[in-house]
Scaffold this motif. Structure first.
Motif, PDB file in Angstrom:
ATOM      1  N   TYR A  51     -36.747 -16.526  57.969  1.00 23.28           N
ATOM      2  CA  TYR A  51     -37.137 -15.720  56.805  1.00 23.28           C
ATOM      3  C   TYR A  51     -36.960 -16.704  55.590  1.00 23.28           C
ATOM      4  O   TYR A  51     -35.921 -17.456  55.389  1.00 23.28           O
ATOM      5  N   LYS A  52     -37.891 -16.335  54.615  1.00 20.68           N
ATOM      6  CA  LYS A  52     -37.818 -16.903  53.630  1.00 20.68           C
ATOM      7  C   LYS A  52     -37.301 -15.642  52.439  1.00 20.68           C
ATOM      8  O   LYS A  52     -37.904 -14.886  52.340  1.00 20.68           O
ATOM      9  N   LEU A  53     -36.263 -16.438  51.862  1.00 14.98           N
ATOM     10  CA  LEU A  53     -35.940 -15.352  50.642  1.00 14.98           C
ATOM     11  C   LEU A  53     -36.094 -15.986  49.292  1.00 14.98           C
ATOM     12  O   LEU A  53     -35.725 -17.139  49.181  1.00 14.98           O
ATOM     13  N   THR A  54     -36.508 -15.490  48.615  1.00 15.74           N
ATOM     14  CA  THR A  54     -36.788 -15.657  47.236  1.00 15.74           C
ATOM     15  C   THR A  54     -36.105 -14.934  46.168  1.00 15.74           C
ATOM     16  O   THR A  54     -36.356 -13.698  46.214  1.00 15.74           O
ATOM     17  N   LEU A  55     -35.271 -15.581  45.169  1.00 12.45           N
ATOM     18  CA  LEU A  55     -34.653 -14.617  44.286  1.00 12.45           C
ATOM     19  C   LEU A  55     -35.054 -15.090  43.087  1.00 12.45           C
ATOM     20  O   LEU A  55     -35.216 -16.271  42.588  1.00 12.45           O
ATOM     21  N   SER A  56     -35.256 -14.274  41.977  1.00 14.27           N
ATOM     22  CA  SER A  56     -35.528 -14.667  40.630  1.00 14.27           C
ATOM     23  C   SER A  56     -34.604 -13.755  39.779  1.00 14.27           C
ATOM     24  O   SER A  56     -33.858 -12.681  40.176  1.00 14.27           O
ATOM     25  N   GLY A  57     -34.437 -14.154  38.611  1.00 17.99           N
ATOM     26  CA  GLY A  57     -33.425 -13.480  37.770  1.00 17.99           C
ATOM     27  C   GLY A  57     -33.788 -13.942  36.331  1.00 17.99           C
ATOM     28  O   GLY A  57     -34.519 -14.678  35.974  1.00 17.99           O
ATOM     29  N   LYS A  58     -32.946 -12.996  35.395  1.00 21.65           N
ATOM     30  CA  LYS A  58     -33.205 -13.307  33.702  1.00 21.65           C
ATOM     31  C   LYS A  58     -31.726 -13.521  33.511  1.00 21.65           C
ATOM     32  O   LYS A  58     -30.732 -12.706  33.542  1.00 21.65           O
ATOM     33  N   LEU A  59     -31.620 -14.595  32.682  1.00 20.09           N
ATOM     34  CA  LEU A  59     -30.153 -14.613  32.079  1.00 20.09           C
ATOM     35  C   LEU A  59     -30.049 -13.618  30.682  1.00 20.09           C
ATOM     36  O   LEU A  59     -30.846 -13.871  30.126  1.00 20.09           O
ATOM     37  N   ARG A  60     -28.984 -12.890  30.829  1.00 17.24           N
ATOM     38  CA  ARG A  60     -28.971 -12.035  29.630  1.00 17.24           C
ATOM     39  C   ARG A  60     -27.627 -12.261  29.112  1.00 17.24           C
ATOM     40  O   ARG A  60     -26.392 -12.317  29.638  1.00 17.24           O
ATOM     41  N   SER A  61     -27.465 -12.566  27.703  1.00 21.22           N
ATOM     42  CA  SER A  61     -26.316 -12.885  26.987  1.00 21.22           C
ATOM     43  C   SER A  61     -26.386 -11.866  25.971  1.00 21.22           C
ATOM     44  O   SER A  61     -27.096 -11.697  25.190  1.00 21.22           O
ATOM     45  N   PRO A  62     -25.031 -11.054  26.048  1.00 20.75           N
ATOM     46  CA  PRO A  62     -24.946  -9.761  25.249  1.00 20.75           C
ATOM     47  C   PRO A  62     -24.627 -10.449  23.621  1.00 20.75           C
ATOM     48  O   PRO A  62     -24.432 -11.433  23.345  1.00 20.75           O
ATOM     49  N   LYS A  63     -25.343  -9.660  22.817  1.00 18.37           N
ATOM     50  CA  LYS A  63     -25.164 -10.033  21.262  1.00 18.37           C
ATOM     51  C   LYS A  63     -25.265  -8.906  20.574  1.00 18.37           C
ATOM     52  O   LYS A  63     -25.792  -7.657  20.929  1.00 18.37           O
ATOM     53  N   ILE A  64     -24.818  -8.847  19.317  1.00 21.69           N
ATOM     54  CA  ILE A  64     -24.966  -7.734  18.394  1.00 21.69           C
ATOM     55  C   ILE A  64     -25.482  -8.133  17.182  1.00 21.69           C
ATOM     56  O   ILE A  64     -25.518  -9.234  16.846  1.00 21.69           O
ATOM     57  N   THR A  65     -26.331  -7.447  16.598  1.00 17.50           N
ATOM     58  CA  THR A  65     -27.287  -7.695  15.256  1.00 17.50           C
ATOM     59  C   THR A  65     -26.556  -6.675  14.221  1.00 17.50           C
ATOM     60  O   THR A  65     -26.279  -5.469  14.653  1.00 17.50           O
ATOM     61  N   PHE A  66     -26.560  -6.733  13.007  1.00 12.80           N
ATOM     62  CA  PHE A  66     -26.394  -5.917  11.823  1.00 12.80           C
ATOM     63  C   PHE A  66     -27.419  -5.504  10.956  1.00 12.80           C
ATOM     64  O   PHE A  66     -28.215  -6.516  10.630  1.00 12.80           O
ATOM     65  N   HIS A  67     -27.312  -4.398  10.539  1.00 14.18           N
ATOM     66  CA  HIS A  67     -28.339  -4.127   9.680  1.00 14.18           C
ATOM     67  C   HIS A  67     -27.267  -3.159   8.598  1.00 14.18           C
ATOM     68  O   HIS A  67     -26.708  -2.221   8.787  1.00 14.18           O
ATOM     69  N   PRO A  68     -27.531  -3.809   7.134  1.00 12.56           N
ATOM     70  CA  PRO A  68     -27.902  -4.717   6.653  1.00 12.56           C
ATOM     71  C   PRO A  68     -27.147  -6.131   7.324  1.00 12.56           C
ATOM     72  O   PRO A  68     -26.056  -6.188   7.921  1.00 12.56           O
ATOM     73  N   PRO A  69     -27.760  -7.435   7.315  1.00 13.98           N
ATOM     74  CA  PRO A  69     -27.244  -8.490   8.069  1.00 13.98           C
ATOM     75  C   PRO A  69     -26.162  -9.008   7.217  1.00 13.98           C
ATOM     76  O   PRO A  69     -25.383  -9.821   7.783  1.00 13.98           O
ATOM     77  N   PHE A  70     -25.722  -8.696   5.726  1.00 13.74           N
ATOM     78  CA  PHE A  70     -24.581  -8.793   5.201  1.00 13.74           C
ATOM     79  C   PHE A  70     -24.341  -7.687   4.297  1.00 13.74           C
ATOM     80  O   PHE A  70     -25.231  -6.995   3.951  1.00 13.74           O
ATOM     81  N   LEU A  71     -23.202  -7.523   3.914  1.00 15.79           N
ATOM     82  CA  LEU A  71     -22.726  -6.530   3.109  1.00 15.79           C
ATOM     83  C   LEU A  71     -21.899  -7.026   1.667  1.00 15.79           C
ATOM     84  O   LEU A  71     -21.052  -7.866   1.778  1.00 15.79           O
ATOM     85  N   MET A  72     -22.215  -6.648   0.876  1.00 14.22           N
ATOM     86  CA  MET A  72     -21.637  -6.884  -0.702  1.00 14.22           C
ATOM     87  C   MET A  72     -20.920  -5.589  -1.117  1.00 14.22           C
ATOM     88  O   MET A  72     -21.539  -4.568  -1.480  1.00 14.22           O
ATOM     89  N   LEU A  73     -19.510  -5.509  -1.274  1.00 17.09           N
ATOM     90  CA  LEU A  73     -18.942  -4.440  -1.875  1.00 17.09           C
ATOM     91  C   LEU A  73     -18.765  -4.611  -3.412  1.00 17.09           C
ATOM     92  O   LEU A  73     -18.728  -5.552  -3.962  1.00 17.09           O
ATOM     93  N   MET A  74     -19.106  -3.402  -3.996  1.00 24.02           N
ATOM     94  CA  MET A  74     -18.870  -3.370  -5.576  1.00 24.02           C
ATOM     95  C   MET A  74     -17.577  -3.479  -6.111  1.00 24.02           C
ATOM     96  O   MET A  74     -16.638  -3.251  -5.389  1.00 24.02           O
ATOM     97  N   PRO A  75     -17.362  -4.118  -6.982  1.00 20.57           N
ATOM     98  CA  PRO A  75     -16.325  -4.484  -7.929  1.00 20.57           C
ATOM     99  C   PRO A  75     -15.754  -3.115  -8.288  1.00 20.57           C
ATOM    100  O   PRO A  75     -16.492  -2.190  -8.501  1.00 20.57           O
ATOM    101  N   VAL A  76     -14.288  -2.721  -8.018  1.00 27.76           N
ATOM    102  CA  VAL A  76     -13.660  -1.424  -8.295  1.00 27.76           C
ATOM    103  C   VAL A  76     -12.318  -1.717  -9.181  1.00 27.76           C
ATOM    104  O   VAL A  76     -11.808  -2.931  -8.981  1.00 27.76           O
ATOM    105  N   PRO A  77     -11.889  -0.760  -9.894  1.00 25.90           N
ATOM    106  CA  PRO A  77     -10.475  -0.969 -10.426  1.00 25.90           C
ATOM    107  C   PRO A  77      -9.606  -1.037  -9.436  1.00 25.90           C
ATOM    108  O   PRO A  77      -9.808  -0.817  -7.949  1.00 25.90           O
ATOM    109  N   LEU A  78      -8.187  -1.497  -9.650  1.00 23.06           N
ATOM    110  CA  LEU A  78      -7.072  -1.261  -8.747  1.00 23.06           C
ATOM    111  C   LEU A  78      -6.996  -0.094  -8.038  1.00 23.06           C
ATOM    112  O   LEU A  78      -6.939   0.896  -8.604  1.00 23.06           O
ATOM    113  N   ASP A  79      -6.539  -0.472  -6.685  1.00 19.57           N
ATOM    114  CA  ASP A  79      -6.320   0.971  -5.873  1.00 19.57           C
ATOM    115  C   ASP A  79      -7.533   2.038  -5.736  1.00 19.57           C
ATOM    116  O   ASP A  79      -7.063   3.130  -5.374  1.00 19.57           O
TER     117      ASP A  79
END
Length: 121
Positions: free
Chosen positions: A8-36
């Protein structure tokens, strides 16, 4: 079987899957606020290439103040949960993450929040 070799000839194929996460928006800038007063932003986490359910956790940066004490002015909430759940077609639902900053002492910082899944990716 029984001294009757079959070839028997057995042929295997596959796809390497590497988990990842992306973010929207890609960066976050928080606004300056008063203390507390809390400053908050929202990011959408987009899981890709996950082959099984996982859970996201976040490592938050600590800051050393002038008096030597350490503080973490950030907090993170996942209002709809922090589990990556796969649908029947293999895609994962996006996650909503609320990132907050609050400090009782004056400070400014540029820091990384590290998002990690159960496999330490």
């Amino acid at each position: 079987l029984n001294n009757n070799p079959s070839k028997y000839k057995l042929t295997l194929s596959g796809k390497l899957r590497s988990p990842k996460i992306t973010f929207h928006p890609p960066f976050l800038m928080l606004m300056p606020v008063p203390l507390d007063v809390e400053s908050e932003g929202v990011v959408t986490i987009i899981p890709q290439e996950f082959i099984r359910q996982s859970r996201i956790r976040v490592k938050l940066p600590e800051l050393e103040l002038a008096d030597g004490t350490r503080t973490c002015p950030f907090s993170v909430k996942f209002p709809e949960g922090q589990d990556i759940v796969l649908s029947s077609d293999g895609t994962a639902k996006e996650l909503i993450c609320r990132i907050s900053f609050r400090s009782s002492k004056p400070m400014s910082l540029l820091g990384d929040l590290l998002f990690i899944d159960q496999e330490e990716n």
